[in-house]
Design an enzyme around this catalytic site. Structure first.
Site, short mmCIF file in Angstrom:
data_model
loop_
_atom_site.label_atom_id
_atom_site.label_comp_id
_atom_site.label_asym_id
_atom_site.label_seq_id
_atom_site.Cartn_x
_atom_site.Cartn_y
_atom_site.Cartn_z
N ARG A 132 -7.06 49.78 9.99
CA ARG A 132 -8.44 49.46 9.59
C ARG A 132 -9.35 50.67 9.76
O ARG A 132 -10.24 50.93 8.94
CB ARG A 132 -8.96 48.27 10.40
CG ARG A 132 -8.31 46.95 9.99
CD ARG A 132 -8.47 45.90 11.06
NE ARG A 132 -9.87 45.60 11.33
CZ ARG A 132 -10.29 44.95 12.43
NH1 ARG A 132 -9.41 44.56 13.35
NH2 ARG A 132 -11.56 44.70 12.60
N ARG B 215 -19.08 49.28 0.84
CA ARG B 215 -17.89 49.82 1.51
C ARG B 215 -17.15 50.85 0.66
O ARG B 215 -16.34 51.60 1.18
CB ARG B 215 -16.92 48.67 1.85
CG ARG B 215 -17.43 47.76 2.96
CD ARG B 215 -16.34 46.77 3.37
NE ARG B 215 -16.74 45.97 4.51
CZ ARG B 215 -17.37 44.81 4.42
NH1 ARG B 215 -17.67 44.33 3.23
NH2 ARG B 215 -17.71 44.14 5.50
N LYS C 115 -21.72 47.38 15.82
CA LYS C 115 -22.61 47.15 14.69
C LYS C 115 -23.20 45.74 14.70
O LYS C 115 -24.40 45.55 14.45
CB LYS C 115 -21.85 47.41 13.39
CG LYS C 115 -22.66 47.19 12.13
CD LYS C 115 -21.92 47.73 10.92
CE LYS C 115 -20.57 47.08 10.74
NZ LYS C 115 -20.69 45.63 10.39
N ARG D 286 -10.20 42.88 23.10
CA ARG D 286 -11.06 41.75 22.74
C ARG D 286 -10.31 40.43 22.82
O ARG D 286 -9.12 40.36 22.50
CB ARG D 286 -11.62 41.92 21.32
CG ARG D 286 -12.77 42.88 21.26
CD ARG D 286 -13.51 42.78 19.95
NE ARG D 286 -12.68 42.98 18.76
CZ ARG D 286 -13.17 43.35 17.58
NH1 ARG D 286 -14.48 43.56 17.43
NH2 ARG D 286 -12.37 43.50 16.54
N ARG E 229 -7.18 37.82 18.54
CA ARG E 229 -7.26 37.67 17.10
C ARG E 229 -6.13 38.45 16.42
O ARG E 229 -5.73 39.52 16.91
CB ARG E 229 -8.62 38.14 16.58
CG ARG E 229 -9.77 37.28 17.11
CD ARG E 229 -11.07 37.58 16.39
NE ARG E 229 -11.47 38.99 16.49
CZ ARG E 229 -12.66 39.44 16.09
NH1 ARG E 229 -13.55 38.60 15.57
NH2 ARG E 229 -12.95 40.72 16.19
#
Length: 598
Positions: free
Chosen positions: A239, A164, A88, A199, A228
């Site tokens: 999530r 959201r 996104k 990532r 992260r």
């Protein structure tokens, strides 16, 4: 399109009598009218010399023209949604580069508001410091504030990852904030988990890498990469579960404009599909605007064709019993609605420097029966109507002028700002979101403001509001500024400075505001009773002159004449005496005697 001057209809509503001449309403400038020895005279300033530019260019409405439907590019309004690692962010960057949209991300907004120390930012910071989620109303207020700025209105906007939740979506719907297209990037869960877990973040540059799909360029960079905290498999699955629940909750709101795209492809291929979708959306909006414009033109023609019947059936005319204090709720609502319609018509027609002048007893600041509450109620009606249309409204009262012992403000305006702040502005948080209170001056003109309503701007002895007013309109640019019952005569100061320095320029500026509404009762000179008649104008129509007539069934108003421009005292006298406008007026008194000799 003239209608018979003699035709009237009378109604009784809740004890108030209305006289209804079958003529459309009117157009204006300012005046003070008196009736002396059964004759009118005109006072205030000689407006024949101070005619405003906008008044000179006012439409004459000799005929209706329908222009071709040339429609400007419609700014895009886009929402984009996608699970973590769906690509996104990359698509948002590409969309902004190609289409020039304003990118709105709630995360960026929160950080900006907190770092700037704004009121919203400080509220949000309290929740963040307590480890709590920022409430929806605070986030929604930030989003709506950002979307109301001029750049977002002109360029269009891209709302990234918001709303959201269903409550956030419902809040935007209530505020009439809705995209033209809602893009959803779909990627299989296993791919999303792999993208997140793989990532890596470069803490030095902030650049994101992926150990397989986008490895670092050098061993030095590879050595300093970190994972992260949210990019563990367990947290990614949590999530994803939250995202799916929220996405399902808001899908019903945007089902009719939702476009799902396969995000499990190369970014360039995905963007080609995004581009095609947005270009098609732009074209559809242009075509829709053309159709709406054609429909509007058709509606205008239809209204013109049926206007005689419309006014005969619906036009209530002037309410009577206007010297009764306090006025009834019905009479007040009549004037509020009359003024609102005239102001909206003027702004829709591109007028930007407007004034409303209404001198019924409850709204006349020149009378000792002046009621500040009625004026505040009128201002609230105007402001809430513009806010309902999604406009940001700044309501302004002049602050103290002068310095030291000379500081002060007109007595009639003392305390009005507090009254405005304590008034009831509705249950949907209009005050503080779409309506704000300010002072007259350039410093209170903000980028997000769309319309400015100035409450009874007036000079005080020794101080001139016109300079502050000029600075404010210069800062406002092409945005509408509406003066409600201004009193901009140039009053003298103790030193006489106001009388001499720049007086002509000040008066010329004050006269540059075009009346969008004008109403004045006409009395015998020096009295407030009985009412002899009234002069009324409602943009963009003509001035209407009424005569008050007493009958056994009650009083009524009969229209005597209409004027394309504000009539002077002689024209009003002639109309009351039944003289033709073309009839030559003979000079009387000593001047008539001298004219006869010469």
């Amino acid at each position: 399109m003239a209608l018979p001057n003699s035709a009237t209809i009378t109604h009784r509503n809740n004890g108030s009598l209305y006289a209804s001449p079958l003529t459309p309403p009117t157009l204006s400038r300012s005046s003070s009218l008196r009736l002396s020895s059964c004759r009118f005279s005109c006072s205030l300033h000689d407006h024949s010399r101070l005619r405003s530019r906008s008044s000179r260019s006012s439409p004459r409405f000799k005929g209706l023209r329908v222009r071709s439907c040339s429609v400007a590019r419609e700014p895009l309004k886009v929402m984009i949604s996608g699970a973590p690692a769906s690509g996104k962010g990359t698509q948002c960057e590409l969309i902004v580069q190609k289409f020039g949209l304003v990118h709105v991300s709630t995360g960026d907004l929160l950080r900006a508001e907190v770092s700037s120390g704004t009121e919203i930012g400080n509220k949000a910071k309290e929740f963040m410091n307590a480890g709590q989620l920022v409430p929806d109303e605070i986030v929604t207020a930030m989003v709506t504030s950002r979307l109301s700025r001029q750049d977002a209105k002109e360029k269009g906007w891209l709302l990234d990852g918001y709303p959201r939740t269903s409550s956030q979506a419902e809040s935007l719907e209530r505020l009439n904030i809705r995209p033209y297209v809602y893009i959803v990037l779909e990627v299989p869960d296993e791919i999303l988990i792999d993208r997140c877990v793989g990532r890596r973040l470069d803490p030095v540059t902030g650049k994101i890498y992926h150990i397989k799909n986008f490895p670092p360029e050098t061993e030095e960079i590879k050595a300093r990469l970190i994972t992260r905290p949210d990019d563990t498999e367990e947290k990614v699955k949590s999530r994803l579960k939250t995202y799916k629940q929220n996405a399902e909750a808001i899908s019903s709101t945007y089902m009719d404009i939702m476009k799902k795209l396969d995000g499990n492809r190369q970014k360039d291929i995905v963007f080609e599909e995004v581009t095609s979708l947005l270009v098609q959306t732009e074209k559809s909006k242009v075509e829709m605007a053309k159709l709406e414009k054609l429909k509007a033109a058709s509606d205008v023609l239809s209204k013109v064709a049926s206007s005689r019947q419309f006014f005969q059936d619906n036009w209530r005319g002037i309410p009577t019993r206007l010297n009764n204090i306090p006025h009834s709720r019905e009479i007040r609502n009549y004037f509020y609605d009359d003024i609102l319609q005239a102001t909206e018509r003027a702004i829709t027609n591109g007028r930007t420097r407007l004034k409303v002048e209404i001198n019924i007893p409850e709204l006349n600041p020149e009378m000792d029966v002046y009621r500040i509450g009625t004026l505040m109620e009128l201002v609230r009606v105007l402001a809430l109507s513009f806010a309902d249309d999604g406009k940001r409204v700044k309501v302004c009262v002049q602050g103290s002028m002068g310095e030291g012992a000379l500081a002060g403000m007109p007595l009639q305006l003392a305390g009005t700002r507090k009254i405005l702040e304590f008034m009831d502005w509705g249950d949907h948080g209009a005050l503080g979101t779409f309506i704000s209170i300010g002072s007259i001056g350039a410093n209170d003109v903000d980028e997000q403001d769309d319309v400015f309503i100035l409450v009874a701007p007036q000079n005080a002895v020794g101080n001139c509001i016109i300079d502050d007013l000029r600075a404010m309109t210069d800062a406002a640019g092409s945005r509408p500024v509406v003066l409600v019952n201004p009193r901009l005569k140039d009053l003298p100061g103790s030193s006489g400075i106001m009388q001499t320095m720049g007086r002509d320029k000040r008066l010329e500026y004050a006269a540059s505001f075009e009346n969008c509404y004008f109403f004045r009762l006409l009395y015998y000179a020096g009295t407030q009773y009985p009412i002899m008649g009234a002069l009324r104008m409602s943009y963009p129509y003509r001035y209407e002159l009424y005569k008050r007539v007493d009958e056994p069934s009650g009083e009524k108003y009969v229209i005597l004449a209409t004027f394309t421009e504000k009539p002077n005292g002689e024209q009003i006298n002639d109309a009351f005496e039944g003289k033709s406008r073309k009839q030559e007026r003979k000079t009387s008194g000593i001047w008539g005697f001298l004219s006869g000799i010469l």
